[in-house]
Design a protein around this motif. Structure first.
Motif, PDB file in Angstrom:
ATOM      1  N   ASP A 148       1.020   3.229   2.244  1.00 52.82           N
ATOM      2  CA  ASP A 148       2.089   3.710   3.139  1.00 52.82           C
ATOM      3  C   ASP A 148       2.782   2.740   3.260  1.00 52.82           C
ATOM      4  OD1 ASP A 148       0.092   1.733   3.886  1.00 52.82           O
ATOM      5  OD2 ASP A 148      -0.075   2.279   5.799  1.00 52.82           O
ATOM      6  N   PRO A 163      -5.837 -15.247   9.801  1.00 56.07           N
ATOM      7  CA  PRO A 163      -6.331 -13.888  10.932  1.00 56.07           C
ATOM      8  C   PRO A 163      -6.291 -12.874  10.509  1.00 56.07           C
ATOM      9  CG  PRO A 163      -4.067 -14.923  10.843  1.00 56.07           C
ATOM     10  CD  PRO A 163      -4.980 -15.218   9.441  1.00 56.07           C
ATOM     11  N   SER A 164      -6.916 -11.843  11.016  1.00 52.32           N
ATOM     12  CA  SER A 164      -7.164 -10.570  10.637  1.00 52.32           C
ATOM     13  C   SER A 164      -6.292 -10.250   9.767  1.00 52.32           C
ATOM     14  CB  SER A 164      -7.402  -9.803  11.853  1.00 52.32           C
ATOM     15  OG  SER A 164      -8.343  -9.174  11.559  1.00 52.32           O
ATOM     16  N   GLY A 165      -6.079  -9.111   9.074  1.00 51.90           N
ATOM     17  CA  GLY A 165      -4.512  -8.550   8.294  1.00 51.90           C
ATOM     18  C   GLY A 165      -3.834  -8.785   7.901  1.00 51.90           C
ATOM     19  N   GLY A 166      -4.951 -10.289   7.441  1.00 53.40           N
ATOM     20  CA  GLY A 166      -3.821 -11.705   6.428  1.00 53.40           C
ATOM     21  C   GLY A 166      -3.775 -10.958   4.846  1.00 53.40           C
ATOM     22  N   GLY A 167      -4.368 -10.742   4.516  1.00 53.46           N
ATOM     23  CA  GLY A 167      -4.420  -9.786   3.458  1.00 53.46           C
ATOM     24  C   GLY A 167      -5.598 -10.996   2.910  1.00 53.46           C
ATOM     25  N   LYS A 168      -6.795 -11.206   3.065  1.00 48.50           N
ATOM     26  CA  LYS A 168      -7.843 -11.978   2.545  1.00 48.50           C
ATOM     27  C   LYS A 168      -8.020 -10.880   2.039  1.00 48.50           C
ATOM     28  CE  LYS A 168      -9.253 -12.809   5.901  1.00 48.50           C
ATOM     29  NZ  LYS A 168      -8.819 -12.507   7.276  1.00 48.50           N
ATOM     30  N   SER A 169      -9.190  -9.616   2.288  1.00 43.68           N
ATOM     31  CA  SER A 169      -9.686  -8.813   1.495  1.00 43.68           C
ATOM     32  C   SER A 169      -8.346  -8.147   0.422  1.00 43.68           C
ATOM     33  CB  SER A 169      -9.864  -7.548   2.599  1.00 43.68           C
ATOM     34  OG  SER A 169     -10.789  -8.192   3.662  1.00 43.68           O
ATOM     35  N   THR A 170      -7.532  -7.967   0.663  1.00 41.45           N
ATOM     36  CA  THR A 170      -6.573  -7.538  -0.344  1.00 41.45           C
ATOM     37  C   THR A 170      -6.792  -8.347  -1.670  1.00 41.45           C
ATOM     38  OG1 THR A 170      -5.107  -6.090   1.045  1.00 41.45           O
ATOM     39  CG2 THR A 170      -3.918  -6.323  -0.557  1.00 41.45           C
ATOM     40  N   TYR A 223       0.905  -1.608   0.228  1.00 39.84           N
ATOM     41  CA  TYR A 223       0.223   0.110   0.059  1.00 39.84           C
ATOM     42  C   TYR A 223       0.597   0.837  -0.655  1.00 39.84           C
ATOM     43  CZ  TYR A 223      -4.514  -2.797   0.250  1.00 39.84           C
ATOM     44  OH  TYR A 223      -5.614  -3.336   0.088  1.00 39.84           O
ATOM     45  N   THR A 230       2.780  -0.367   3.955  1.00 39.29           N
ATOM     46  CA  THR A 230       2.065  -1.532   4.213  1.00 39.29           C
ATOM     47  C   THR A 230       2.285  -2.661   3.345  1.00 39.29           C
ATOM     48  OG1 THR A 230       0.651  -0.507   6.095  1.00 39.29           O
ATOM     49  CG2 THR A 230       0.515  -2.814   5.546  1.00 39.29           C
ATOM     50  N   GLU A 279     -16.319 -11.500   3.420  1.00 41.18           N
ATOM     51  CA  GLU A 279     -16.879 -11.736   4.544  1.00 41.18           C
ATOM     52  C   GLU A 279     -18.756 -11.491   4.484  1.00 41.18           C
ATOM     53  OE1 GLU A 279     -14.973 -11.287   7.981  1.00 41.18           O
ATOM     54  OE2 GLU A 279     -13.289 -11.298   6.749  1.00 41.18           O
ATOM     55  N   ALA A 287       0.901  -5.930   2.225  1.00 44.06           N
ATOM     56  CA  ALA A 287      -0.143  -6.530   2.531  1.00 44.06           C
ATOM     57  C   ALA A 287       0.092  -7.840   1.814  1.00 44.06           C
ATOM     58  CB  ALA A 287      -1.139  -5.893   1.706  1.00 44.06           C
ATOM     59  N   HIS A 297     -13.064 -15.037   7.770  1.00 45.67           N
ATOM     60  CA  HIS A 297     -11.945 -15.349   8.653  1.00 45.67           C
ATOM     61  C   HIS A 297     -12.360 -16.735   9.662  1.00 45.67           C
ATOM     62  CE1 HIS A 297     -14.436 -12.219  10.655  1.00 45.67           C
ATOM     63  NE2 HIS A 297     -14.217 -13.102  11.702  1.00 45.67           N
TER      64      HIS A 297
HETATM   65  N1  LIG Z   1      -5.814   1.046   1.604  1.00 48.72           N
HETATM   66  C1  LIG Z   1      -4.842   0.086   2.917  1.00 48.72           C
HETATM   67  N2  LIG Z   1      -3.742   1.561   2.995  1.00 48.72           N
HETATM   68  C2  LIG Z   1      -2.786   0.995   4.195  1.00 48.72           C
HETATM   69  N3  LIG Z   1      -2.683  -0.171   4.942  1.00 48.72           N
HETATM   70  C3  LIG Z   1      -3.722  -1.050   4.205  1.00 48.72           C
HETATM   71  C4  LIG Z   1      -5.524  -0.935   3.609  1.00 48.72           C
HETATM   72  N4  LIG Z   1      -5.711  -1.675   2.979  1.00 48.72           N
HETATM   73  C5  LIG Z   1      -5.404  -2.955   4.012  1.00 48.72           C
HETATM   74  N5  LIG Z   1      -4.207  -2.305   4.626  1.00 48.72           N
HETATM   75  C6  LIG Z   1      -3.823  -3.943   5.547  1.00 48.72           C
HETATM   76  O1  LIG Z   1      -2.610  -4.177   4.552  1.00 48.72           O
HETATM   77  C7  LIG Z   1      -3.102  -5.551   5.818  1.00 48.72           C
HETATM   78  C8  LIG Z   1      -3.895  -6.653   4.961  1.00 48.72           C
HETATM   79  O2  LIG Z   1      -5.282  -5.966   5.002  1.00 48.72           O
HETATM   80  P1  LIG Z   1      -6.555  -7.122   4.823  1.00 48.72           P
HETATM   81  O3  LIG Z   1      -7.748  -5.710   4.613  1.00 48.72           O
HETATM   82  O4  LIG Z   1      -6.407  -7.573   3.663  1.00 48.72           O
HETATM   83  O5  LIG Z   1      -6.526  -7.746   6.119  1.00 48.72           O
HETATM   84  P2  LIG Z   1      -7.684  -9.109   5.756  1.00 48.72           P
HETATM   85  O6  LIG Z   1      -7.678 -10.452   5.538  1.00 48.72           O
HETATM   86  O7  LIG Z   1      -8.774  -8.936   5.121  1.00 48.72           O
HETATM   87  O8  LIG Z   1      -8.207  -8.687   7.306  1.00 48.72           O
HETATM   88  P3  LIG Z   1      -9.708  -8.905   8.066  1.00 48.72           P
HETATM   89  O9  LIG Z   1      -9.950 -10.625   8.226  1.00 48.72           O
HETATM   90  O10 LIG Z   1      -9.643  -8.316   9.104  1.00 48.72           O
HETATM   91  O11 LIG Z   1     -10.662  -8.324   6.784  1.00 48.72           O
HETATM   92  C9  LIG Z   1      -3.559  -5.396   7.223  1.00 48.72           C
HETATM   93  O12 LIG Z   1      -1.953  -5.189   7.768  1.00 48.72           O
HETATM   94  C10 LIG Z   1      -3.836  -3.804   6.624  1.00 48.72           C
HETATM   95  O13 LIG Z   1      -3.486  -2.949   7.545  1.00 48.72           O
END
Ligand SMILES: Nc1ncnc2c1ncn2[C@@H]1O[C@H](COP(=O)(O)OP(=O)(O)OP(=O)(O)O)[C@@H](O)[C@H]1O
Ligand SMILES: [Mg+2]
Lengths: 285, 368
Positions: free
Chosen positions: B15, B38-45, B13, B17, B160, B19, B193
């Motif tokens: 900033d 787990p949360s923050g694992g990168g699934k949504s990304t 990202y 991060t 989700e 992902a 998750h």
């Molecule tokens: N727009 C963004 N800008 C900066 N960092 C981001 C952004 N979106 C997600 N991240 C970071 O990227 C990483 C993965 O995020 P992601 O949303 O893919 O996790 P996730 O697996 O979907 O988690 P969750 O189960 O909580 O939804 C996290 O560390 C998150 O903080």
């Protein structure tokens, strides 16, 4: 119980003056007049509606609202859309566009008097000459019966658009980003997103903006007072201007009161009409 | 109809991060792939990159035989169900369902036919003239599904989609989604998750942690042979018990450190025995809670810490009686049949099923 202070305030500062205006409107009160105070019924109203200056003022207000409200709302929307981005330095632009709002209206009016200065050296004349490639002949905008009102409209647009831009911008930023993402995935291009997401989501904001602008349009006074004094030949006079002239310059308090009651009723009517239209649309859409 | 392939995909990202790192994953045509972690694992990304909502930092994403890196979301022919549904609040259910078709400029009668079919399929027909805010959570969820389905896209994405529903509804809609997906046979990437959802729904599961793919495979394979201790502990409820272990000096028995357990190798199945013979230094052993049983092979005395009774079974947290320090680090969770409850502090004898032992090296990767 808790609302008592608010109610008292409303009574003291809104209802009481209004009632006073209504009462005075039925009298013949004129400061410094030797005649005794009399109740004249609707005489004042009959007189003001027979006065061509007053009907011209009503017409001017209406025309002003019809032109300025749509233009200013559209301008505010366009500005807000342009400024609703995450770019470096965008805050500077937002501030710049908002600046006219914090300038006192009197100052704004004076600046625009200079802009509309007659002769080829006036800014507006020079500008129009430039863009028309010399075809424009200099006019004295503020003393031209056809150009004076448009000149005041332009001034008001410039002064007011920034404020509405800020309100629309707040409305834009309250729209969830997910809706745009869903629309994109559903195949909507930029224009379709604007049409199917932005506009419907901005509905309430726009209703508010239109309502406020309309009310402000009917209260038009400062620019007229400073730039044209209602002239030339009543070309720019407004109901507020006529009321103030009557009550304070000619000391016809009763006449001024009657005019402000008319203004109040007109504004009330228009607000009510707009709200009804808005509600209907909500049920249909 | 098309499969999906992530080829060495990176995402950083703005900033900074990171992902996703080097994600390689292919989803077969018509397959339901669950991304779990787990949360923050990168699934949504991973999902947003596939949808084209965020730009990709490295690698390629393919849909069918087309690299979609440069394609806008509008042109990827995918549909998505959002966690909060993202229904258009100012449109009726019918309008919401029509929207993707209108964007495709499908004819009026074809649009109406498809909307009616989809609504009938999802039981939305009586709700067509309502607004989203006049619907219950479950109904909104269905509308979101419907809006994704009417288009008959190449790929379904779901982030989700059930997390805002109560447990009973979640189970019900989960089954419906599985049924629909099988019937329509549209390639689906499903993010959750919730490992129960993943186990029950997926043809295959991909486990993501900290932006890295941990393991991909059918649910049962991941459960039985987790590629590393992360997957072992993440899947299952509760997850696998992981213990430090070593061989006894005479190499005749397996010692589970700090649990006081010593199992003669002769008692273990052939595969375990062979694997253990090769281990010189310390290693890790994984044990599913259901590997424990009161009377089985060599038993060890355990002290009960807590008991959670679920009626048909109970989850018993135990600590080896030999481990006088306690401290909780060596707590093991055992899943025992039946409802009769031990009291906290009581001593019980537990044995374990050598068949279910898994060996991990010191880095936590599966051996053998
Ligand atoms: N727009 C963004 N800008 C900066 N960092 C981001 C952004 N979106 C997600 N991240 C970071 O990227 C990483 C993965 O995020 P992601 O949303 O893919 O996790 P996730 O697996 O979907 O988690 P969750 O189960 O909580 O939804 C996290 O560390 C998150 O903080
Ligand atoms: Mg997520």
């Amino acid at each position: 119980m808790i609302s008592m202070p608010a109610l008292l305030g409303l009574l003291a500062f809104v209802v009481a003056p209004f009632l006073l205006a209504v009462v005075l409107g039925f009298s013949n009160l004129r400061l410094g007049s030797p005649l005794p105070l009399e109740w004249v019924g609707f005489e004042q109203y009959r007189r003001i509606f027979a006065d061509p200056s007053f009907t011209r003022a009503l017409f001017n207000n209406l025309l002003f609202a019809l032109v300025v409200v749509p233009l200013q709302t559209a301008l505010a929307l366009v500005l807000a859309l342009l400024l609703n981005r995450r770019l470096r330095g965008i805050a500077l632009f937002r501030t710049l566009f908002f600046m006219p709002v914090v300038f006192p209206l009197s100052l704004v009016a004076v600046v625009w008097i200079l802009i509309f200065a007659p002769g080829p050296n006036g800014t507006m004349n020079a500008f129009l000459e430039l863009v028309s490639l010399g075809a424009w002949t200099p006019h004295d905008f503020l003393r031209d019966t056809r150009l004076a009102l448009p000149a005041i409209m332009l001034t008001s647009l410039w002064q007011g658009a920034g404020f509405q831009m800020v309100i629309v911008l707040a409305g834009l930023q309250a729209i969830p980003a997910e809706l745009y993402e869903a629309a994109m995935i559903d195949g909507a291009g930029r224009w379709q997103q604007f049409w199917h997401v932005t506009l419907p989501q901005l509905r309430n904001t726009m209703i508010f903006v239109v309502l406020v602008t309309t009310i402000l349009a009917f209260r038009l006074f400062d620019q007229v007072q400073i730039m044209t004094q209602g002239g030339p030949h009543d070309a720019t006079t407004t109901v507020m201007f006529e009321a103030v002239e009557a009550a304070f310059t000619r000391q016809q308090v009763a006449r001024g009161a009657a005019m402000s009651v008319v203004l109040f009723v007109v504004v009330l009517l228009i607000s009510w009409l707009q709200r009804r239209l808005a509600r209907q649309e909500r049920e249909v859409a | 109809m098309a499969g999906v392939e992530y080829r060495h995909v990176d995402k950083t990202y703005p900033d900074g991060t990171r992902a996703l790192s080097n994600l390689c994953l292919s989803v077969g045509d018509g397959e339901l792939m669950v991304l779990v972690g787990p949360s923050g694992g990168g699934k949504s990304t991973a999902l947003r990159l596939l949808a084209g909502l965020d730009p990709i930092s490295g690698g390629e994403i393919w849909i069918g035989d087309e690299c979609v890196n440069a394609l806008s979301p509008q042109r990827r022919d995918i549909a998505m169900v959002f966690q909060n549904y993202a229904l258009y609040p100012h449109m009726t259910v019918r309008r919401n369902l029509e929207f993707p078709l209108r964007m495709m400029r499908l004819g009026r009668s074809a649009t109406a036919a498809r909307v009616n079919d989809t609504a009938a399929l999802l039981g939305l027909t009586p709700l067509l003239e309502r607004r989203p805010r006049e619907l219950s959570g479950g109904q909104r969820q269905r509308v979101a599904m419907g809006r994704a389905m009417v288009r008959q896209p190449r790929v379904f994405l779901m982030d989700e989609p059930l997390s805002n529903l109560d447990a009973a509804l979640r189970t019900q809609i989960r089954a419906e989604i599985a049924g629909l997906q099988r019937r329509l046979a549209i390639t689906t990437v499903y993010v959750t998750h919730d490992q129960v959802e993943a186990m029950t729904l997926g043809d295959r599961i991909a486990v993501l942690n900290a932006g890295r793919l941990q393991q991909v495979g059918p649910p049962q394979v991941l459960y039985d042979r987790p590629a590393n201790t992360f997957v072992a502990e993440f899947l299952g409820n509760p997850g696998m018990n992981i213990l430090a272990a070593g061989l006894s000096r005479d190499r005749r028995s397996l010692q589970l450190r700090s649990s006081g357990w010593e199992i003669p190798l002769a008692e273990l199945p052939q595969r375990c025995r062979e694997l253990a013979q090769h281990l010189a230094g310390p290693f890790l052993v994984g044990l599913r809670p259901e590997a424990f049983s009161p009377r089985l092979g060599t038993t060890t005395e355990m002290i009960v810490e807590t008991v959670e009774s679920l009626g048909h079974e109970r989850l018993v947290t135990v600590r080896p009686a030999a481990d006088t320090k306690g401290g909780g680090q060596t707590s093991l969770v055992a899943r025992l049949r039946g409802g009769q409850a031990e009291g906290a502090g009581q001593k019980i004898e537990l044995g374990l099923d050598g068949e279910q032992l898994r060996f991990f090296d010191e880095q936590g990767d599966l051996m053998g």
